[in-house]
Design a protein around this motif. Structure first.
Motif, mmCIF file in Angstrom:
data_model
loop_
_atom_site.group_PDB
_atom_site.id
_atom_site.type_symbol
_atom_site.label_atom_id
_atom_site.label_comp_id
_atom_site.label_asym_id
_atom_site.label_seq_id
_atom_site.Cartn_x
_atom_site.Cartn_y
_atom_site.Cartn_z
ATOM 1 N N MET A 1 -6.718 69.682 -79.727
ATOM 2 C CA MET A 1 -7.518 68.488 -79.589
ATOM 3 C C MET A 1 -7.728 67.878 -80.977
ATOM 4 O O MET A 1 -8.045 68.590 -81.918
ATOM 5 C CB MET A 1 -8.866 68.858 -78.950
ATOM 6 N N ARG B 1 -15.877 65.970 -75.789
ATOM 7 C CA ARG B 1 -15.565 64.900 -74.848
ATOM 8 C C ARG B 1 -16.843 64.190 -74.376
ATOM 9 O O ARG B 1 -16.879 62.968 -74.225
ATOM 10 C CB ARG B 1 -14.761 65.438 -73.670
ATOM 11 N N VAL C 1 -10.652 61.073 -78.595
ATOM 12 C CA VAL C 1 -10.292 62.480 -78.457
ATOM 13 C C VAL C 1 -8.911 62.534 -77.840
ATOM 14 O O VAL C 1 -8.677 61.966 -76.769
ATOM 15 C CB VAL C 1 -11.296 63.236 -77.564
ATOM 16 N N GLU D 1 -5.587 65.111 -76.851
ATOM 17 C CA GLU D 1 -5.173 66.496 -76.616
ATOM 18 C C GLU D 1 -3.961 66.832 -77.440
ATOM 19 O O GLU D 1 -3.183 66.053 -77.820
ATOM 20 C CB GLU D 1 -4.862 66.717 -75.141
#
Length: 63
Positions: free
Chosen positions: A1, A48, A61, A63
């Motif tokens: 992340m 998140r 954010v 991944e």
């Protein structure tokens, strides 16, 4: 992340630091910044949630 904060958009509301204080803090001017060592987003769901809590969507954010 990966976490990024758009400093041109951030208004310093501090919601991210309230939701996820282990990852977000505020600089001397009151704007959001990442706690050193947490650039990789350790903290998952709270990160998140902090992004969702931002009133100006300054936090991204990925991944």
């Amino acid at each position: 992340m990966r976490i990024s904060i758009d400093t041109d958009v951030c208004i310093g509301a501090g919601q991210c630091a309230l939701v996820s204080p282990a990852v977000f803090t505020q600089d001397d001017d009151g704007f959001s910044t990442l706690v050193p060592g947490h650039e990789d987003g350790a903290g998952g769901s709270l990160v998140r949630e902090a992004a969702r809590a931002c009133p100006v969507q300054a936090i991204a954010v990925r991944e």
